[in-house]
Design an enzyme around this catalytic site. Structure first.
Site, PDB file in Angstrom:
ATOM      1  N   HIS A  75       0.829  -1.203   0.000  1.00  0.00           N
ATOM      2  CA  HIS A  75       0.000   0.000   0.000  1.00  0.00           C
ATOM      3  C   HIS A  75       0.870   1.263   0.000  1.00  0.00           C
ATOM      4  O   HIS A  75       0.723   2.145  -0.846  1.00  0.00           O
ATOM      5  CB  HIS A  75      -0.908  -0.032   1.236  1.00  0.00           C
ATOM      6  CG  HIS A  75      -1.886   1.095   1.319  1.00  0.00           C
ATOM      7  ND1 HIS A  75      -3.174   0.993   0.869  1.00  0.00           N
ATOM      8  CD2 HIS A  75      -1.755   2.353   1.797  1.00  0.00           C
ATOM      9  CE1 HIS A  75      -3.806   2.151   1.064  1.00  0.00           C
ATOM     10  NE2 HIS A  75      -2.958   2.989   1.636  1.00  0.00           N
ATOM     11  N   GLU A  76       1.798   1.327   0.942  1.00  0.00           N
ATOM     12  CA  GLU A  76       2.637   2.533   1.049  1.00  0.00           C
ATOM     13  C   GLU A  76       3.561   2.657  -0.162  1.00  0.00           C
ATOM     14  O   GLU A  76       3.891   3.765  -0.576  1.00  0.00           O
ATOM     15  CB  GLU A  76       3.439   2.526   2.355  1.00  0.00           C
ATOM     16  CG  GLU A  76       2.590   2.453   3.629  1.00  0.00           C
ATOM     17  CD  GLU A  76       1.523   3.549   3.726  1.00  0.00           C
ATOM     18  OE1 GLU A  76       1.760   4.660   3.225  1.00  0.00           O
ATOM     19  OE2 GLU A  76       0.439   3.265   4.292  1.00  0.00           O
ATOM     20  N   GLU A 134      -4.678   7.781  -3.020  1.00  0.00           N
ATOM     21  CA  GLU A 134      -5.214   6.519  -2.492  1.00  0.00           C
ATOM     22  C   GLU A 134      -5.406   5.515  -3.637  1.00  0.00           C
ATOM     23  O   GLU A 134      -5.273   4.307  -3.436  1.00  0.00           O
ATOM     24  CB  GLU A 134      -6.521   6.796  -1.752  1.00  0.00           C
ATOM     25  CG  GLU A 134      -7.021   5.642  -0.905  1.00  0.00           C
ATOM     26  CD  GLU A 134      -6.173   5.389   0.344  1.00  0.00           C
ATOM     27  OE1 GLU A 134      -5.271   6.195   0.650  1.00  0.00           O
ATOM     28  OE2 GLU A 134      -6.406   4.356   1.001  1.00  0.00           O
ATOM     29  N   HIS A 137       1.741   4.667  -2.693  1.00  0.00           N
ATOM     30  CA  HIS A 137       1.863   6.109  -2.421  1.00  0.00           C
ATOM     31  C   HIS A 137       3.249   6.623  -2.846  1.00  0.00           C
ATOM     32  O   HIS A 137       3.389   7.687  -3.433  1.00  0.00           O
ATOM     33  CB  HIS A 137       1.684   6.382  -0.924  1.00  0.00           C
ATOM     34  CG  HIS A 137       0.258   6.329  -0.444  1.00  0.00           C
ATOM     35  ND1 HIS A 137      -0.748   7.083  -1.010  1.00  0.00           N
ATOM     36  CD2 HIS A 137      -0.336   5.625   0.562  1.00  0.00           C
ATOM     37  CE1 HIS A 137      -1.899   6.845  -0.360  1.00  0.00           C
ATOM     38  NE2 HIS A 137      -1.673   5.955   0.592  1.00  0.00           N
TER      39      HIS A 137
END
Lengths: 510, 510
Positions: free
Chosen positions: A281-282, A311, A285
C-alpha cells in the site's frame, strides 16, 4: 549550499517567461522547499524523534507553516498573479497555466481564513486528539463529547470562511481540502449507488466464500525477518531505496518528497501478510510521489493531485497488483525461500488470503467489498454532525444503528464504534470519502491500463507495464489538471463506479 | 500547530518591553527555529537520508539559510535595533542587552558579505570537498591542489569582507566565525608557550611511560553490544534519552538543539574503548546544548557561546571526567558485567588506556599531550596559506617538515599528512585553533569546579558535582557574555594555559 541540485527541480526553460512569472516561481519554490522540509520533519517526528521533543517540534512546524502562509498572503501577490497571467497570455504553456491556477488557489485559500479561526481550530484539534486518545483507551465516549463539539464548531467556522471565498458549500470546501474540486453532488449519488450494489451482492459473496476451500493462515514469522521480506517486496514493486527508506512506525504512512520518499509499516509476528500488504500500500503512495515530474518538483503544478489519486495508487498496489499472477508467483517463491516451504505461501493461498470478505466492525481491517459501507456511514454522519442534524451525544447510537443496518454487525462498545478513528477529533472532516473514491479510481485506472496492454497485443496485465502506464497517465500528470480531468484523459471517463462494480463481480462472483 | 510548547522557549516576561524589542524577538525566534530545523536536517543527512537525496537536501538547506539571511538584511533592521536599544535604556536587563548585542553581530555579519562572494565560496567548497575525498582515497595531493587554491581564494575574499565590516584582521574575522571575539594576538602566544612546554616535557613523559606497566588492550566486542554499553555510559554521564538519541555515523558528531539533542558515534569491534570515548566526547557537547537556558532557547543570547566552550565541554567529559575514580569504577563494573570479567576492564587499566601518550601522524588519534602540537602546525600553515606566504604546492613539504620538527615523526604519505583533515578543502580556516583552546578551557574549568567542591568541604571531585557546576557556570551562561567573560566569571581568569600545564605535570609526571 546550493548551485548543485538546482537543475533537477528547475522548470523547463521559458515556462515562466517574464519578470512576474519568475518572481512567482521563486516564491512558490520557497514554499515547496518548506513543505519538503516539513515532510521530513513529520517523518522524523513519527519514526525517530525522542518523545520529549514533541512541543519543540510543534513550534518548529508551526513556524514553517506560518512562513508559507506569510508568502501566500503578501500584499503584492494579487498584482503579481495578474501580471504573470498577462505575460503568459501571448504563448500559453499548459503546465505554466496550471501552475498559475494552482498558485491562485493556494493564495485564495490562505487569504480566506482569518488567523483567529486558524488558531481556534488548531487549539480545538490539539485538545480533541488528546481527548480521543484517552477516551478510546478507556472506551469512554463521554470524555470526548465536549472536545469533539468544540472541534466541530471550529471546523464549521473555518470551512464557512473557505466556502465563502470559493463560492461553494461548507462540505464542498472541506472535500476540496483533500481533493481539489471534489463535490458532494457528484460523490453522494456515487456512494449511494455503490452501497446498493454491495448490499445486493454481499450475501452471495459470503455464501460462495463459505462453500470454497478456506485460506490457510500463514505461520508466525519474527518481525525482523518480515522486514527483509517487506524490503524485497517494495523493491520488486519498484521502490527505489537510493531515493527512499522503509522503517517501522505505529501506523504505516508515506512521507518525504520526490527524490527522498519514506514509507513505514508495522509488523505483526502472528500475521505476516498484514505488514507486507501495508508495505505494498505505502509503496503505491511512494511510487506516485517518486513519479511526479522532476522539472516541476518545486512548483504547485508538480504536486500530487490529491488524496483520491494518491489513495488510488496505494490501493492499486495493495489490491490490484497483489492479485496479479506474476506478482503472486514471485511473492510465493520469495516467502517460501525466506521462511521455508509451507502451504500458506502458495500463490493460490496468498490470493485467497487477499480476497477474504468478512463484514466487521473496524474500518482499517475491512476488505475491499465492505470497506465502502464503512465510508458511507462516516460520510453520512459527518455531514449530519456538521449540519447540526446529529448531536454529538447521539453519535454512538447513530453509529451503532447504521453499522447494523449497513453491515449487519452489532457494535459492542464505542472503541469498536465511533471512537475507532482519529479523523474527526483531529478535524479531518471531508477526508473519509477519498478512501472510497480512491478505491473506485484504482479499479478504473487498472482496468484502463490492462485494457491498453491487451489492445496493444500484450499478454495479461503485468505489474511493470501497469505501473509504467500509471507513471505516464497519473504520476507524471501531477496537478496539471483536476482529478476528473486526469481520469478522463487516462481512462476516457470521469470518476465512476462502473469499473469497481465489474471488478467486484469478476473477482468474487465468477 | 503551536500554542503548546511556546512557553518552554518564551523569554522571561518584560525582557523585551517595547514594540521594537518584541518585533525583533519575533524575527529572531523565526531564525532560531529555522536553525533548529537545519540541525535536524543535518543530522538526518548524515544518519538517515538515502544517498540519492543529497542534491535535494542541499537545495532545502540552501533555501532555509537564505530565509535566515533575508530576515537579517531586511532594510528596517537597523532602525528596529536602534529603537529597541532606546526602549531598553531605561531599565537595562543584562540578558536582553546581550541579546541585542548578538542580534547586531548577526546582522552586521549577514550584511558584510556580497552574495556573489557567498556563492563563490559555496561553489569552491563543494568542489573542494569532492576533490578532497578523491585525493585522499588515492593519496594524490596534486588532485586537490587546484580546488584547494580556489577555496583559499574564495575564503580570503569572504574573510576580507567580514574583516572590513568588523574592523579586524582577516584571520581574526575567520576565528570569530567559530568563536566570537577570538583574536590571533591572544591565541598565538598561548600556542607558542604551550608548544614549548610540551616539547620540553614530552621526552620525560615517554620515558616514564616506557618504564611503567603497559596498558592491557581490551578484547574485541561485537559492535551491537558496544552500542548498549555506549548508551549506558551516556545515560550515566547525564544524557537524557527522553530528549535525545544516540546513533551510529561515519564520524561522531552532535546535532539537534535543546530539547532534542542527537549524538552519534562509530564503533570498532577490535577497539571497544574508542567508541566509548567518542560517546563521552559527544555527550559533553550534548550536555552543553541541553543545559542552555530554556527561556532563551529561541533567541541569540540563548545559543552556545562558540566552539571553544563547546569543545571544552566535550573534552571535559572525554578526558577529565573519564579519569575520575567514581566514573572509572562505575565503567569498570559495567563493562565487566556486560562483557565478562577481564584484566582490561579494571579501573586502573582503563585509566592507563586513557592516559597513553604516543606521538603520531593523525590528529584525531592523538593524545591530549601531543594534540596541541598538531593544532599548532595547522594554525601556522593555514595562516601562511591565507597570507600567500606558503604556496599550495609547497604544503605537503611544509607539513612533513613541521611534523618532524614538532613531533619527531616522518610523514610517509599525504593521506597521513596534509590530506587527513577535511577542514581546509571545506573552507573551515580558523577552526583548528578552537580544538586546543577548548582543551585549555576544559582543564581550567575542571580545576575551578573541583576547587569549588573542595573549598565547600566536599570530597574529591565527582562527575555529578562537576557537571552541575558546568551547568550553572557555562551551559546556563549561553551567549550572555563572550568566551573570556564566561571563563573570567567562572574561573577568575580569562583563557590561559596555566591550568593545562599543571594538569599535564600532575597527570603524567608525578
Amino acid at each position: 549550499m546550493s548551485g548543485t541540485g538546482q537543475e533537477a527541480g528547475a522548470m523547463p526553460p521559458g515556462a515562466a517567461d517574464g519578470p512576474a512569472g519568475r518572481a512567482l516561481a521563486a516564491r512558490f519554490r520557497r514554499i515547496a522547499r518548506l513543505r519538503q522540509v516539513e515532510r521530513v520533519l513529520g517523518w522524523d517526528q513519527r519514526v525517530m524523534m525522542p518523545a520529549g521533543a514533541a512541543a519543540l517540534r510543534g513550534d518548529q512546524l508551526a513556524e514553517l507553516e506560518l512562513m508559507r502562509q506569510d508568502i501566500l498572503v503578501a500584499p503584492d501577490m494579487a498584482d503579481l498573479l495578474d501580471a504573470a497571467e498577462g505575460e503568459a497570455a501571448a504563448a500559453p504553456d499548459p503546465w505554466w497555466q496550471a501552475n498559475l491556477r494552482e498558485m491562485r488557489r493556494m493564495c485564495r485559500q490562505a487569504g480566506a481564513v482569518p488567523s483567529d479561526l486558524l488558531v481556534a481550530k488548531a487549539r480545538a484539534v490539539a485538545a480533541g486528539e488528546m481527548a480521543w486518545r484517552a477516551a478510546r483507551a478507556e472506551d469512554r465516549f463521554d470524555a470526548m463529547a465536549g472536545p469533539l463539539r468544540a472541534v466541530i464548531d471550529a471546523v464549521r467556522d473555518w470551512a464557512d470562511a473557505l466556502a465563502a471565498a470559493q463560492g461553494c458549500s461548507r462540505y464542498d470546501a472541506l472535500l476540496d481540502q483533500y481533493d481539489p474540486g471534489a463535490k458532494a453532488a457528484t460523490i453522494l449519488p456515487l456512494f449511494a449507488d455503490l452501497a446498493d450494489t454491495i448490499r445486493q451482492v454481499l450475501p452471495e459473496i459470503l455464501e460462495r466464500q463459505a462453500a470454497a476451500p478456506p485460506a490457510v493462515q500463514p505461520p508466525a514469522v519474527p518481525t525482523a525477518r518480515q522486514a527483509d521480506a517487506a524490503r524485497a517486496l517494495a523493491a520488486f514493486l519498484g521502490f527505489d531505496f537510493r531515493h527512499g527508506r522503509l522503517d517501522e512506525s505505529l501506523h504505516p504512512f508515506t512521507s518525504g518528497s520526490l527524490g527522498d520518499v519514506r514509507i513505514t509499516t508495522r509488523f505483526d509476528a502472528g500475521d505476516p501478510m498484514s505488514g507486507l500488504l501495508a508495505v505494498a500500500h505505502e509503496t503505491g503512495h511512494a511510487l506516485y510521489e517518486a513519479g511526479l515530474p522532476a522539472a516541476w518538483r518545486d512548483q504547485p503544478a508538480g504536486r500530487a493531485r490529491g488524496m483520491i489519486l494518491h489513495e488510488s495508487q496505494s490501493l492499486l498496489c495493495e489490491r490490484q497488483l497483489m492479485r496479479l499472477p506474476g506478482v503472486l508467483d514471485w511473492l510465493a517463491g520469495d516467502l517460501a525461500g525466506r521462511f521455508g516451504a509451507a502451504p500458506a505461501w502458495s500463490a493460490a493461498n496468498l490470493r485467497r488470503l487477499a480476497s477474504r470478505v468478512i463484514p466487521g466492525l473496524i474500518r482499517v481491517e475491512a476488505d475491499e467489498v465492505t470497506y465502502p459501507l464503512h465510508i458511507l456511514l462516516r460520510t453520512e454522519l459527518e455531514q449530519a454532525l456538521l449540519a447540526g442534524d446529529l448531536a454529538v451525544d447521539d453519535l454512538p447510537g447513530a453509529w451503532a444503528d447504521r453499522m447494523h443496518d449497513l453491515l449487519g454487525v452489532s457494535v459492542p462498545d464505542d472503541r469498536r464504534g465511533c471512537l475507532q478513528d482519529i479523523h474527526w477529533p483531529s478535524g479531518a472532516f471531508g477526508y473519509f470519502p477519498t478512501y472510497t473514491l480512491g478505491a473506485l479510481a484504482a479499479v478504473q485506472l487498472f482496468e484502463a491500463a490492462a485494457g491498453t496492454q491487451k489492445a496493444a497485443g500484450g499478454a495479461d496485465a503485468d505489474h511493470e507495464t501497469i505501473l509504467a502506464w500509471m507513471g505516464r497517465n497519473v504520476h507524471g500528470a501531477a496537478s496539471s489538471a483536476d482529478t476528473d480531468g486526469i481520469l478522463q484523459a487516462a481512462t476516457g471517463a470521469p470518476l465512476g463506479s462502473a469499473a469497481f462494480k465489474r471488478h467486484i463481480r469478476a473477482t468474487y462472483l465468477t
